[in-house]
Design an enzyme around this catalytic site. Structure first.
Site, PDB file in Angstrom:
ATOM      1  CE  LYS A  26      -1.618   2.513   3.350  1.00  0.00           C
ATOM      2  NZ  LYS A  26      -1.104   3.884   2.734  1.00  0.00           N
TER       3      LYS A  26
ATOM      4  N   GLY B  49       3.754   3.487  13.494  1.00  0.00           N
ATOM      5  CA  GLY B  49       4.760   2.429  13.942  1.00  0.00           C
ATOM      6  C   GLY B  49       4.232   1.675  15.091  1.00  0.00           C
TER       7      GLY B  49
ATOM      8  CB  SER C  50       4.421   8.947  11.965  1.00  0.00           C
ATOM      9  OG  SER C  50       3.121   8.046  12.371  1.00  0.00           O
ATOM     10  CB  THR C  51       7.295   7.530  15.997  1.00  0.00           C
ATOM     11  OG1 THR C  51       8.682   7.333  15.789  1.00  0.00           O
ATOM     12  CG2 THR C  51       7.339   6.524  17.582  1.00  0.00           C
TER      13      THR C  51
ATOM     14  CB  CYS D 116      13.036   9.436   8.361  1.00  0.00           C
ATOM     15  SG  CYS D 116      11.561   9.277   7.851  1.00  0.00           S
TER      16      CYS D 116
ATOM     17  CD  GLU E  25      13.235   4.789   7.674  1.00  0.00           C
ATOM     18  OE1 GLU E  25      13.156   5.830   8.682  1.00  0.00           O
ATOM     19  OE2 GLU E  25      13.177   5.147   6.653  1.00  0.00           O
TER      20      GLU E  25
ATOM     21  CB  ALA F 210       2.038   7.548   0.926  1.00  0.00           C
ATOM     22  CD  GLU F 211      -2.131   8.362   2.797  1.00  0.00           C
ATOM     23  OE1 GLU F 211      -2.443   7.247   2.828  1.00  0.00           O
ATOM     24  OE2 GLU F 211      -1.484   9.263   3.563  1.00  0.00           O
TER      25      GLU F 211
HETATM   26  C1  SIN Z   1      13.385   8.439   4.757  1.00  0.00           C
HETATM   27  O1  SIN Z   1      13.591   9.609   4.629  1.00  0.00           O
HETATM   28  O2  SIN Z   1      12.621   7.484   5.179  1.00  0.00           O
HETATM   29  C2  SIN Z   1      14.611   7.919   3.565  1.00  0.00           C
HETATM   30  C3  SIN Z   1      15.611   8.509   3.462  1.00  0.00           C
HETATM   31  C4  SIN Z   1      16.687   8.139   2.809  1.00  0.00           C
HETATM   32  O3  SIN Z   1      16.456   6.854   2.294  1.00  0.00           O
HETATM   33  O4  SIN Z   1      17.807   8.684   2.830  1.00  0.00           O
END
Ligand code: SIN
Length: 499
Positions: free
Chosen positions: A188, A249, A245-246, A300, A266, A190-191
């Site tokens: 799935k 997760g 997001s945490t 992230c 992740e 992301a929208e």
């Molecule tokens: C991410 O932002 O989740 C991945 C970043 C990356 O692969 O460098």
């Protein structure tokens, strides 16, 4: 709703408006099917409509993946590798189209869209190679009459749930190892960015991935839980791989506990970027520009908090501010844009809230600090690249991921003080620091609580490197020689009666 704009792709059929289940492109199976509009975040123009799928589609995807599993598992690794390698070749052959699609549905500048295609393909190539190296082992026996062996087996059906910020790379980083390990997949995307994922699946089909081995359903934010809940509850789904997001997760970890699925999570980061007084200041500014402004600050691993030692603080901020103020903000369709629109209005609101909160608590705006209104972007999707100084730990921008082009700078005096500040977060994905002192480099690298450390470097990700976090940034590693592990379990054999 207006009619879709044309992206002028060489292969217009790479824009797909259907789910892919059991080798068929099909509309949603829901009783009252509806669709989801995919738009260009720079001006909200319509690119395509995709299915707003629900539980019926999610279930059909598992049925197909489970049905295909035994044959894909039994397919020799070399054959699986050949299929995955062809997928890599097709992705690279369609780099122009895919780069355009990524940048238009996600908003990142075109050059970054093309860069992401290469990045995404690098994981596909890597796991095509790793597929043929997933050997077992023979252990030394403690007993003359026995022989001890272990092999790696695919875990089964894997549910892949991906974010919008890297619409291609996060899909390939999960699907390529799953296929390489011999797992089948329900995915799935992301929208906000389903089109790149659908195009990649189309290329996987052309590469020869057999029917049912790879299935994808698209859904809106509102209905996503209907799809994911089916996958969470079904005992046939043996693993979930999620980037996002945490809080989500944690929900997945909790909701998959009754069926004890394997998880790779992740999750969010809050990366510190530390500049010591013995750093090469120009290199540190350069590294921060690369790390922070990739994808407009929507990664992230982006530095979220910048700590600069007092002796070099003012010089660093001056050089940084000059670079940041010169960044060109604009839509992905303009090749000179360096920072695109944010993904959606909620993202811009969050960035604005963080800046206003920081200013209300004493931060100084050195450059930026506001939305950018453009005549061709009535939704004000842009935020000016921003440098703030005098940031403090109580500010929202120090505690939460801003996910935008904002650099909050804090001055510090001692190494011990900055390590405590850097680690003073529940998150632990990436951290960066600049220093030219070898003893300090080892001390700091070992003291930082995170999964990824950039030492005098701002660009960290590579298919050969293990990507993942510690603490509330999640667990599991993607890429590298460890990247197959989460998609396999180890089966031990003991043969007795050998005399
Ligand atoms: C991410 O932002 O989740 C991945 C970043 C990356 O692969 O460098």
């Amino acid at each position: 709703m207006n009619s879709p704009i044309s992206l002028n792709l060489t292969r217009a059929d790479l824009i797909v408006s259907h789910n892919f289940i059991a080798g068929n492109w099909q509309p949603s199976l829901e009783t009252n099917p509806s669709t989801l509009a995919v738009t260009d975040p720079s001006d909200a123009s319509l690119i395509a409509q995709v299915p707003d799928s629900g539980a019926a589609d999610a279930l059909a995807a598992i049925d197909a993946a489970q049905h295909a599993f035994s044959d894909w598992k039994a397919t020799p690794a070399k054959e699986r590798a050949n299929v995955i390698r062809r997928w890599n070749d097709l992705i690279l052959a369609h780099k122009e189209d895919l780069g355009k699609l990524i940048s238009r549905e996600q908003g990142k500048p075109l050059a970054e869209g093309h860069g992401e295609v290469i990045y995404a393909a690098s994981y596909v190539q890597w796991f095509a190679e790793q597929a043929t190296r997933a050997n077992g082992e023979i252990m030394l026996t403690p007993d003359r009459s026995k022989r001890l062996m272990a092999i790696r087996e695919p875990v089964g059906v894997v549910a892949v749930i991906t974010p919008w910020n890297f619409p291609a790379a996060m899909i390939t980083r999960k699907i390529a190892p799953a296929l390489a390990a011999g797992c089948t997949v329900v995915a799935k995307p992301a929208e906000d960015t389903p089109l790149t994922a659908l195009a990649l699946v189309k290329l996987a089909q052309e590469a020869g991935v057999p029917p049912g081995v790879l299935n994808i359903v698209t859904t809106s934010r509102e209905r996503a839980a209907q799809v994911v809940d089916v996958w969470l509850a079904d005992t046939r789904v043996r693993k979930i791989s999620f980037t996002g997001s945490t809080p989500v997760g944690k929900h997945l970890a909790k909701a998959s506990a009754p069926t004890l699925k394997k998880l790779s999570l992740e999750l969010g980061g809050n990366a510190p970027f530390i500049v010591f007084e013995d750093a090469d200041i120009d290199a540190a500014v350069e590294g921060l520009m690369v790390a922070k402004f990739r994808n407009g600050g929507q990664t992230c691993v982006c530095p979220n908090r910048v700590y600069v030692q007092t002796q070099v603080h003012d010089a660093f901020v001056k050089k940084l501010a000059a670079r940041v103020a010169a960044l060109k903000v604009g839509p992905a369709r303009d090749p000179s844009s360096q920072i695109g629109p944010m993904i959606n209005p909620r993202a811009v609101e969050k960035i604005e809230r963080h800046v206003q909160d920081a200013v209300s608590k004493g931060a100084q705006v050195v450059t930026g600090g506001h939305r950018i209104e453009r005549d061709d972007a009535p939704l004000a999707a842009y935020f000016a690249p921003t440098v703030l100084t005098e940031a403090t730990p109580d500010m929202a921008c120090s505690c939460e991921e801003t996910f935008g082009p904002v650099v909050p700078v804090t001055r510090f005096d001692t190494e011990a003080q900055v390590i405590a500040q850097a680690n003073g977060t529940p998150f632990g994905l990436a951290a960066y620091f600049y220093s030219q002192n070898p003893a300090r480099i080892w001390r700091v690298m070992e003291a930082l609580e995170c999964g990824i450390v950039g030492i005098n470097e701002g660009a960290l990700a590579a298919e050969a490197a293990p990507f993942g976090g510690v603490k509330e940034s999640g667990y599991g590693r993607e890429g590298s020689v460890h990247g197959l592990d989460d998609y396999q379990h180890i089966k031990y054999f003991c043969q007795g009666g050998l005399g």
